[in-house]
Write a protein that holds these residues in place. Structure first.
Motif, PDB file in Angstrom:
ATOM      1  N   LYS A 160     -17.469 -21.252  -0.577  1.00 35.86           N
ATOM      2  CA  LYS A 160     -16.374 -21.236   0.382  1.00 35.86           C
ATOM      3  C   LYS A 160     -16.699 -22.101   1.593  1.00 35.86           C
ATOM      4  O   LYS A 160     -15.818 -22.753   2.163  1.00 35.86           O
ATOM      5  N   LEU A 181      -4.947 -21.333   1.634  1.00 35.60           N
ATOM      6  CA  LEU A 181      -4.460 -20.091   2.243  1.00 35.60           C
ATOM      7  C   LEU A 181      -3.047 -20.225   2.802  1.00 35.60           C
ATOM      8  O   LEU A 181      -2.377 -19.224   3.068  1.00 35.60           O
ATOM      9  N   ASN A 202      -3.432 -14.864  -5.899  1.00 35.32           N
ATOM     10  CA  ASN A 202      -3.731 -13.567  -6.505  1.00 35.32           C
ATOM     11  C   ASN A 202      -2.894 -13.370  -7.772  1.00 35.32           C
ATOM     12  O   ASN A 202      -1.989 -14.157  -8.074  1.00 35.32           O
ATOM     13  N   THR A 236      -6.986 -19.590  -4.183  1.00 32.02           N
ATOM     14  CA  THR A 236      -6.811 -18.281  -3.533  1.00 32.02           C
ATOM     15  C   THR A 236      -5.588 -17.504  -4.049  1.00 32.02           C
ATOM     16  O   THR A 236      -5.272 -16.446  -3.497  1.00 32.02           O
ATOM     17  N   TYR A 270     -10.305 -24.477   0.805  1.00 35.32           N
ATOM     18  CA  TYR A 270     -10.005 -23.048   0.894  1.00 35.32           C
ATOM     19  C   TYR A 270      -8.980 -22.776   1.994  1.00 35.32           C
ATOM     20  O   TYR A 270      -8.021 -22.024   1.814  1.00 35.32           O
TER      21      TYR A 270
END
Length: 285
Positions: free
Chosen positions: A3, A14, A83, A81, A10
């Motif tokens: 990360k 987001l 989900n 990232t 990253y």
């Protein structure tokens, strides 16, 4: 550690995907209009692949392709990232029961895929399947981006295998009695040294790599084509098409013939989804 090393990507991932699409629209202006990235190759490929289409139709496909191409870049970064809930909203499989049935038949599978739709989102497949998902890849010359792409592709459980070790690794997994679902992209142009198979594809004689054909025959894997459509921006729907359940019992190279026809049909559905910037026809028969 990863990360920190890849923190710019990253942080970018987001952001909400609709914000990333604003960046994609800006990038489109630079790639398409300012730098004109590979526009000569794209236009030549389109004109020769669709001789029946008018020039204005070709131009429309070209513009939509570049928009889609830029979207893929940011969708791939978003993969870092996303989900499960968001993935299931954007990556839809219409007939997962086909893969489940083959799993219960104790069958290994080759997913004979292409640079169409968002091929990078095939890394989501471990969320939907019981097989061990593997992917062959060619290492990038830039070590930083090679590590980034491996991280993106393996985050959810895909086993990334350098192409030169592919068959050996599959034999090892088979000996360990692990059922595998092997992602192999088959629409690259073969190198001058590679074995190739010629067939008629998009109005031209076209050379295809033989790796997926050889592996599926040697291991008698079921061969699946992922027919992809883009429902809307950032939402893809895949229908698994069974090309051959037992290639060892079929005619020689019939897998490549079936694949080329399935890919051509898929391209004709939404032409802008294919990677037209690739110099696909650099070899001549």
């Amino acid at each position: 550690m990863n990360k920190l090393k890849f923190s710019p990507f990253y942080l970018l991932s987001l952001l909400p995907i609709n914000v990333l699409y604003i960046f994609s629209d800006i990038l489109y202006v630079f790639i398409f209009k300012v730098f004109q990235y590979r526009r000569d190759i794209v236009m030549d490929n389109l004109i020769k692949s669709f001789p029946e289409k008018k020039y204005r139709e070709i131009r429309e496909i070209e513009k939509r392709f570049y928009h889609h191409f830029c979207d893929i870049m940011f969708e791939s970064i978003k993969t870092l990232t996303m989900n499960k809930r968001e993935i299931e909203k954007r990556f839809k499989i219409k007939n997962p029961e086909l893969i489940q049935e083959l799993y219960h038949q104790n069958k290994n599978i080759v997913l004979y895929s292409a640079h169409l739709g968002n091929w990078e989102w095939c890394t989501f497949l471990p969320l939907f399947l019981d097989h061990q998902v593997t992917a062959f890849y060619q290492p990038l010359s830039n070590k930083y981006f090679d590590e980034l792409m491996k991280l993106i592709r393996s985050r959810l459980g895909v086993l990334c295998i350098p192409s030169q070790n592919g068959y050996k690794t599959l034999l090892k997994l088979k000996a360990e009695k692990k059922l595998t679902f092997n992602l192999i992209i088959g629409d690259q142009s073969p190198s001058h040294k590679s074995s190739r198979y010629w067939t008629h594809f998009l109005h031209r004689e076209t050379a295809f790599l033989m790796g997926a054909d050889v592996i599926s025959n040697k291991n008698n894997c079921a061969v699946i084509y992922p027919q992809c459509i883009k429902v809307k921006r950032g939402v893809y729907e895949t229908q698994f098409i069974l090309l051959d359940e037992s290639p060892r019992e079929s005619q020689k190279h019939s897998v490549i013939e079936k694949y080329s026809k399935a890919l051509e049909e898929n391209i004709n559905q939404q032409p802008y989804l294919w990677l037209w910037s690739h110099n696909r026809w650099k070899l001549s028969a």
